[in-house]
Design a protein around this motif. Structure first.
Motif: not given
Length: 472
Positions: A295, A447-449
């Motif tokens: 991340k 992305d966004g996980y």
């Protein structure tokens, strides 16, 4: 801030409670009427609210009632003490007022009896001293070599998109066979893994009796399987078969202060408990670190460059050089990142005790016999100790910042006499793992996980943590 009062003297509140009678001396509503809190619905109390969202539940209680509050589950009261001072009071336990055995007992005595965490005072000290031989430098050096061989062989097979949690869980079990047992698992490996899964899940099941088709029954059956397995292995080691530098050989031949070897059933119980701790808590801790480095790629790259500097980087053929035992203290940034991941996602979110004498904390009198405990997760996320506590920032663990902070604001491994015996093994395994992974791959997530974490009893991502490993 905290003072002791009288010992347990009332007939229904004995100073010592047999493991077979955890309900003996439980306090009544009247005993705790002066402590703020919430009984929840009749009979079940707050059990299902806690199981659904344990962190949210305790944050709500803390914000509503303050650093001392009571909570009722399945007919029994628990008093929670929140903050670094509470952690110090219960963990340091200068006056031996808090029983770990009677705190963990209601949850674990059917599954991990006589594990080191379930022992108190002189017995705990004696067994801890006997078992500590397995964590001295010579055997630890042996474990490091075994870990590096096993991790290198498995990590080399990883590539592309994968579920990290089940992969590292399987690898951790295989590593335990080499470092802990000294021999490869046979066909029983799947049963051993399932036994630990069933036992950990049974620790939080609402049905506390091993009735047919219940999770507790599965947990008890898992324990029976492991007791039989480790009993046979102990007998082999004491007969000289397979005796080596592995952890189990150290335990099987450990002696108490009178020079006698520990009883076989105690060796088995210690092995069961420590295997669970190494199997599940290291898996959880490694997973949270991998997630957070994926991340935060800027920190992943900082740690990677440190790994290159310490190990020398891959050889001429592109094969990573493993981290040696002597390399481990040199991974400053990796260690800070690991500590920060343990802060954000503590492998043991809360720790129970039972008061043997009454005491005061924050001006509130907690009576003798109270089931009490502290919440690691809350302390690790309190603005009193951490700026922007939800932010991943390994620089919180520079020496000057550690020195300036309350000593018990960060307690993922407990503290005091019950400080985790295997904490250096955990550091070692995670450092060796990351040294192998970061020399081979860039760890990425979509992305966004954001994985959904099962927060309790040992955190894990419900979806297994989907990552992508891209060769460097």
């Amino acid at each position: 801030m905290a003072t002791l009062a009288e010992p347990i003297t009332a007939p229904h509140r004995p100073a010592e409670v047999s493991p077979a009678h955890w309900s003996e001396g439980r306090l009544t509503d009247a005993d705790l009427a002066h402590i703020p809190g919430d009984a929840g619905p009749p009979v079940i109390g707050n059990l299902f609210r806690m199981l659904k969202d344990p962190h949210g539940f305790h944050w709500g209680m803390f914000r509503k009632y303050g650093p001392v509050y009571k909570n009722k589950t399945i007919g029994y009261w628990h008093v929670m003490l929140i903050g670094a001072e509470a952690n110090e009071l219960l963990l340091f336990d200068r006056d031996k007022n808090f029983s770990s055995e009677q705190g963990w007992g209601p949850t674990l005595h059917q599954l991990f009896p006589r594990g080191l965490m379930l022992l108190d005072f002189d017995k705990h000290r004696a067994d801890r001293r006997a078992l500590s031989i397995a964590f001295k430098p010579e055997p630890m050096r042996h474990y490091a070599d075994a870990l590096d061989r096993g991790i290198a062989a498995e990590v080399a097979k990883w590539n592309g998109t994968m579920l990290f949690y089940p992969a590292i869980k399987e690898l951790t079990l295989e590593l335990a066979a080499d470092s802990f047992i000294g021999v490869p698992w046979g066909p029983e490996s799947a049963k051993i893994n399932q036994a630990f899964v069933d036992m950990v899940q049974a620790s939080i099941t609402p049905v506390r009796k091993p009735l047919p088709f219940t999770q507790m029954r599965k947990g008890v059956k898992g324990r029976e399987f492991l007791v039989d397995y480790f009993t046979q292995e102990t007998l082999k080691r004491r007969a000289g078969e397979g005796l080596g530098q592995d952890m189990f050989s150290q335990f099987a031949t450990a002696t108490s202060e009178d020079g006698k070897m520990l009883p076989i059933d105690e060796v088995v119980d210690h092995m069961n408990f420590l295997m669970m701790a190494a199997h599940d808590t290291i898996t959880s801790s490694a997973t949270s670190l991998v997630w957070l480095l994926a991340k935060h790629p800027e920190w992943q790259e900082k740690v990677r460059q440190e790994v290159f500097a310490v190990t020398g980087g891959p050889d001429a053929k592109g094969n990573p050089r493993g981290a040696t035992y002597d390399d481990l203290p040199k991974f400053d940034l990796l260690e800070m990142a690991f500590k920060e991941s343990l802060r954000l996602i503590a492998p043991v979110p809360s720790i129970p005790r039972r008061a043997l004498r009454s005491f005061e904390f924050k001006g509130v009198r907690i009576p003798a016999g109270a089931a009490c405990g502290f919440n690691v997760h809350l302390t690790h996320h309190m603005e009193d100790y951490w700026d922007s506590p939800e932010t991943f920032d390994p620089m919180r663990f520079t020496p000057d910042k550690v020195k300036a902070r309350h000593k018990y604001a960060w307690v993922p491994f407990g503290g005091g006499a019950h400080m985790c015996l295997g904490l250096h093994f955990a550091y070692m395994q995670v450092k060796i793992l990351m040294a192998q992974m970061l020399q081979r791959y860039r760890i990425e997530v979509e992305d966004g996980y954001v994985p959904e974490w099962q927060p309790w009893p040992i955190p894990k991502p419900r979806d297994g943590l989907r990552i992508t490993l891209k060769p460097l």
